[in-house]
Design a protein around this motif. Structure first.
Motif, short mmCIF file in Angstrom:
data_model
loop_
_atom_site.label_atom_id
_atom_site.label_comp_id
_atom_site.label_asym_id
_atom_site.label_seq_id
_atom_site.Cartn_x
_atom_site.Cartn_y
_atom_site.Cartn_z
N ARG A 17 25.44 4.53 109.08
CA ARG A 17 26.70 3.86 109.41
C ARG A 17 26.98 2.74 108.42
N VAL A 18 25.96 1.98 108.04
CA VAL A 18 26.13 0.91 107.06
C VAL A 18 26.67 1.48 105.75
N LYS A 19 26.07 2.55 105.28
CA LYS A 19 26.52 3.16 104.03
C LYS A 19 27.95 3.69 104.16
N ALA A 20 28.23 4.40 105.24
CA ALA A 20 29.57 4.97 105.43
C ALA A 20 30.64 3.90 105.50
N LEU A 21 30.37 2.81 106.20
CA LEU A 21 31.36 1.74 106.31
C LEU A 21 31.63 1.09 104.96
N ARG A 22 30.59 0.88 104.19
CA ARG A 22 30.78 0.31 102.85
C ARG A 22 31.61 1.25 101.99
N GLN A 23 31.30 2.54 102.04
CA GLN A 23 32.05 3.52 101.25
C GLN A 23 33.51 3.59 101.68
N LEU A 24 33.77 3.51 102.97
CA LEU A 24 35.15 3.53 103.46
C LEU A 24 35.97 2.35 102.94
N ARG A 25 35.31 1.24 102.64
CA ARG A 25 35.99 0.08 102.07
C ARG A 25 36.19 0.23 100.57
N GLY A 26 35.66 1.33 99.99
CA GLY A 26 35.83 1.57 98.56
C GLY A 26 34.99 0.66 97.69
N MET A 27 33.89 0.19 98.24
CA MET A 27 33.04 -0.74 97.52
C MET A 27 31.77 -0.06 97.04
N THR A 28 31.21 -0.56 95.94
CA THR A 28 29.91 -0.09 95.49
C THR A 28 28.83 -0.87 96.25
N VAL A 38 22.63 -10.89 98.71
CA VAL A 38 21.27 -10.34 98.62
C VAL A 38 21.14 -9.55 97.32
N PRO A 39 19.93 -9.42 96.80
CA PRO A 39 19.76 -8.62 95.58
C PRO A 39 20.20 -7.17 95.81
N ALA A 40 20.76 -6.56 94.77
CA ALA A 40 21.29 -5.19 94.87
C ALA A 40 20.22 -4.21 95.33
N GLU A 41 19.01 -4.33 94.82
CA GLU A 41 17.93 -3.40 95.20
C GLU A 41 17.61 -3.52 96.69
N ARG A 42 17.61 -4.74 97.21
CA ARG A 42 17.36 -4.92 98.64
C ARG A 42 18.49 -4.30 99.46
N TYR A 43 19.74 -4.52 99.04
CA TYR A 43 20.85 -3.95 99.79
C TYR A 43 20.76 -2.42 99.79
N ARG A 44 20.41 -1.82 98.65
CA ARG A 44 20.31 -0.35 98.60
C ARG A 44 19.29 0.17 99.61
N LYS A 45 18.27 -0.60 99.89
CA LYS A 45 17.29 -0.20 100.92
C LYS A 45 17.95 -0.16 102.30
N TYR A 46 18.93 -1.03 102.54
CA TYR A 46 19.63 -1.04 103.83
C TYR A 46 20.45 0.23 104.02
N GLU A 47 20.72 0.94 102.94
CA GLU A 47 21.48 2.19 103.03
C GLU A 47 20.60 3.42 102.88
N SER A 48 19.30 3.21 102.73
CA SER A 48 18.44 4.37 102.53
C SER A 48 17.24 4.44 103.47
N ARG A 49 16.63 3.29 103.82
CA ARG A 49 15.43 3.40 104.64
C ARG A 49 15.12 2.22 105.55
N THR A 50 15.68 1.06 105.30
CA THR A 50 15.36 -0.13 106.08
C THR A 50 16.63 -0.65 106.75
N PRO A 51 16.64 -0.76 108.08
CA PRO A 51 17.84 -1.28 108.74
C PRO A 51 18.20 -2.69 108.26
N MET A 52 19.50 -2.92 108.10
CA MET A 52 19.99 -4.24 107.71
C MET A 52 19.57 -5.26 108.77
N PRO A 53 19.06 -6.42 108.33
CA PRO A 53 18.63 -7.43 109.31
C PRO A 53 19.80 -8.05 110.07
#
Length: 111
Positions: A17-28, A38-53
């Protein structure tokens, strides 16, 4: 009636859902990481394996235009829209079927 959502399933749907919502906003992912501070690498983890805090949920919800409740649960509540079509409890049966088809592993895609 479907079986209750497991903690693993909850996390997988939340992450999707985090990834889909970001994509719907047209953002990278990089743009979102900057807005969240937050660092980009940490954020990418929120879209792949670790829930956003929890500490980032309110800001993320404001950026994406949804309620924190919708971000967290994916459940639609009357009068609290908008509700984009993103992964949520209504998709659990399909998610389970996809997981079985992949030998028990979640089918997460990275962008």
């Amino acid at each position: 009636m479907p079986d209750p959502i497991t903690p693993e399933e909850f996390d997988a749907l939340y992450i999707a859902r985090v990834k889909a919502l970001r994509q719907l906003r047209g953002m990278t992912a990089g743009q979102m990481s900057t807005l969240l501070g937050v660092p980009a690498e940490r954020y990418r983890k929120y879209e792949s394996r670790t829930p956003m805090p929890h500490a980032l949920m309110e800001q993320f919800a404001l950026i994406t235009g949804v309620s924190v409740e919708f971000l967290l649960t994916g459940r639609r509540v009357a009068g609290k829209g908008p509700y984009p079509d993103v992964p949520g409890p209504h998709m659990i049966e399909q998610w389970r079927a996809d997981r079985l088809a992949n030998g028990g592993k979640s089918a997460r895609k990275h962008d």
